[in-house]
Design an enzyme around this catalytic site. Structure first.
Site, PDB file in Angstrom:
ATOM      1  N   CYS A 123      -5.629  -6.984  -3.478  1.00  0.00           N
ATOM      2  CA  CYS A 123      -5.986  -6.688  -2.087  1.00  0.00           C
ATOM      3  C   CYS A 123      -7.129  -7.601  -1.677  1.00  0.00           C
ATOM      4  O   CYS A 123      -8.094  -7.774  -2.431  1.00  0.00           O
ATOM      5  CB  CYS A 123      -6.396  -5.229  -1.954  1.00  0.00           C
ATOM      6  SG  CYS A 123      -6.944  -4.735  -0.302  1.00  0.00           S
ATOM      7  N   HIS A 124      -7.038  -8.182  -0.470  1.00  0.00           N
ATOM      8  CA  HIS A 124      -8.106  -9.079  -0.020  1.00  0.00           C
ATOM      9  C   HIS A 124      -9.237  -8.345   0.688  1.00  0.00           C
ATOM     10  O   HIS A 124     -10.128  -8.978   1.235  1.00  0.00           O
ATOM     11  CB  HIS A 124      -7.547 -10.183   0.886  1.00  0.00           C
ATOM     12  CG  HIS A 124      -6.828  -9.685   2.107  1.00  0.00           C
ATOM     13  ND1 HIS A 124      -5.546 -10.067   2.414  1.00  0.00           N
ATOM     14  CD2 HIS A 124      -7.200  -8.829   3.079  1.00  0.00           C
ATOM     15  CE1 HIS A 124      -5.165  -9.476   3.526  1.00  0.00           C
ATOM     16  NE2 HIS A 124      -6.162  -8.723   3.960  1.00  0.00           N
TER      17      HIS A 124
ATOM     18  N   ASN B 255       0.841  -1.189   0.000  1.00  0.00           N
ATOM     19  CA  ASN B 255       0.000   0.000   0.000  1.00  0.00           C
ATOM     20  C   ASN B 255       0.882   1.247   0.000  1.00  0.00           C
ATOM     21  O   ASN B 255       2.056   1.166   0.375  1.00  0.00           O
ATOM     22  CB  ASN B 255      -0.901  -0.008   1.246  1.00  0.00           C
ATOM     23  CG  ASN B 255      -2.099  -0.906   1.080  1.00  0.00           C
ATOM     24  OD1 ASN B 255      -2.676  -0.992   0.001  1.00  0.00           O
ATOM     25  ND2 ASN B 255      -2.480  -1.596   2.138  1.00  0.00           N
TER      26      ASN B 255
ATOM     27  N   HIS C  44      -9.642   0.300  -1.252  1.00  0.00           N
ATOM     28  CA  HIS C  44     -10.088   0.735   0.076  1.00  0.00           C
ATOM     29  C   HIS C  44     -11.105   1.875  -0.011  1.00  0.00           C
ATOM     30  O   HIS C  44     -11.413   2.501   1.002  1.00  0.00           O
ATOM     31  CB  HIS C  44      -8.910   1.171   0.956  1.00  0.00           C
ATOM     32  CG  HIS C  44      -8.067   0.022   1.423  1.00  0.00           C
ATOM     33  ND1 HIS C  44      -7.050   0.196   2.340  1.00  0.00           N
ATOM     34  CD2 HIS C  44      -8.079  -1.297   1.125  1.00  0.00           C
ATOM     35  CE1 HIS C  44      -6.468  -0.979   2.566  1.00  0.00           C
ATOM     36  NE2 HIS C  44      -7.079  -1.893   1.836  1.00  0.00           N
TER      37      HIS C  44
END
Length: 451
Positions: free
Chosen positions: A170-171, A148, A200
């Site tokens: 990304c999980h 990130n 996000h």
């Protein structure tokens, strides 16, 4: 033989998680795996765990560890990056708290807002160095990034290396998927969904009952308060971990066992989440800590206790776990590798790739998080219909991502100041130059390139 290079494999959590995914794959049964890290002792620690697992399970993988990235990359088909620089949490504290001292109300300090900017300024240059070596040594490799701030990393890498196949993974999408079936009272296979936005900072765009193709989004909205309003958050997880002295596994692809928690604050971790659902009619895929970094008014309506407790839990409990290799899928990169190598094509829930029209109102160069079809010809992004209000929130990020990339590629301190001033989270001008100079001094040598 497929060669996979794990860059940053000295991290046991990343290394063992990725190895467990690779070891359960029938398409990668004889893969050559190179564990690369700038810390040889850390890489060899992961290697020792991996060798024990391979020997104990009669696997045929070839394993090596090295600090020599050019040697590691020679002949690589896949490169997976998960790195940080310096003391991760000490620097994270600076990203979060120093801008607050200069009067900026940011709810977190990892991916969005000023904290996300300074994190980007540190982490992107070494990732660009890695990508340059990939271009020089194995230009046809597919590179997956787990570091990130995801969208700023991917946007900057694609700006400098437009021909590189670079995919952000990304999980966090699991934070949506794991809840849909129990919320709707059906089996997981009985629903399909799509989501999109920035990493996000994305929302569910579609939800459908597979049996008859009818829309399920209305039911999600109707049932959200009764479900998410009573769901334990990180304050409850932290309290349970302090009581038992053990951590609850919250990182990874799907299910989390929270059955031991019986007292919950209303909408724990999800006050902003509830506001977005009410005002915009869209379900965020993640918690206040992540989503709130991108919104200037998030400070007024986020669950600050939940955010602080998440950070405490992540630093103090997850950082002390002793990861082990398990033949359980924890991330989403191995299924992509399999489909690229010839397994049946499938739709992946979330990849970070250049926009190319997948989300309206955003330029093609910005990296968005969207679903994609994966086959032997590559990754093919799927367009998603983001509600107009959420598109407005996303559009606020265009200048920030543009200026972040330019500040890094030009090594310009003045462009860093401008990147702050185009960010909606920054609501003042006075002191921003001093803030940038303060961070450059505090985060030496990683920001020394800014002149």
């Amino acid at each position: 033989m497929t060669k996979i290079v794990l860059v940053g494999a000295g991290s046991l959590q990343f290394g063992t998680g990725m190895l467990g995914d690779i070891f359960q794959s029938t398409h990668l049964e004889q893969a050559e795996i190179v564990l690369h890290d700038i810390n040889l002792d850390a890489a060899q620690r992961t290697l020792k765990v991996a060798e024990g697992y391979v020997a104990g399970n009669n696997l045929q993988h070839a394993l090596t560890a090295t600090t020599d990235l050019p040697v590691a990359l020679k002949g690589a088909r896949f490169v997976v990056i998960s790195i940080e620089v310096g003391d991760r949490f000490a620097l994270w504290d600076m990203d979060w708290k120093i801008p607050q001292q200069y009067g900026i109300q940011q709810v977190y300090g990892e991916n969005g807002g000023p904290g996300g900017l300074f994190h980007s300024l540190r982490i992107i240059p070494p990732i660009l160095d890695i990508c340059q070596q990939v271009m020089d040594i194995c230009p046809d490799a597919t590179v997956f990034n787990y570091s990130n701030p995801m969208s700023r990393i991917c946007t900057t890498v694609h700006r400098k290396f437009p021909e590189l196949t670079f995919v952000g993974m990304c999980h966090e999408i699991a934070s949506l998927e794991r809840h849909l079936a129990p919320l709707l009272g059906v089996e997981r296979a009985d629903i399909s969904y799509r989501a999109g936005g920035l990493n996000h900072f994305s929302v569910m765009t579609d939800c459908t009952y597979v049996k008859d193709g009818s829309d399920a989004y209305g039911d999600v909205r109707a049932k959200a308060e009764g479900y998410f309003g009573e769901m334990p958050g990180y304050s409850e997880i932290l309290q349970a971990s302090r009581k038992t002295g053990t951590s609850i596994e919250t990182e990874g692809w799907m299910d989390i066992d929270l059955s031991m928690i019986d007292t919950v604050r209303p909408w724990s971790d999800r006050w902003l989440f509830a506001e977005i659902l009410e005002k915009f009619g869209a379900l965020p895929i993640t918690y206040d800590s992540h989503f709130g970094e991108y919104i200037q008014w998030a400070h007024d309506c986020s669950d600050h206790q939940g955010i602080l407790d998440f950070y405490t839990y992540y630093r103090n409990f997850l950082g002390k776990t002793d990861p082990v290799i398990e033949p359980v899928l924890k991330e989403r990169v191995v299924p992509i590798m399999e489909a690229l190598l010839g397994a049946p094509a499938y739709e992946e829930a979330a990849v970070n790739i250049p926009n190319k029209g997948f989300i309206a109102n955003l330029p093609e160069w910005i990296c968005v998080e969207v679903p994609a079809m994966i086959d032997t010809n590559g990754l093919h992004g799927i367009s998603v219909d983001i509600p107009v209000g959420v598109r407005g929130l996303l559009s606020n990020q265009i200048g920030i991502h543009d200026m972040t990339a330019e500040a890094i590629l030009q090594g310009s301190r003045d462009l860093v100041v401008q990147a702050l001033l185009v960010d909606p989270v920054v609501t003042k001008s006075k002191g921003m130059g001093a803030l940038v100079d303060h961070m450059i001094a505090e985060q030496s040598p990683w920001l020394d390139y800014l002149k």
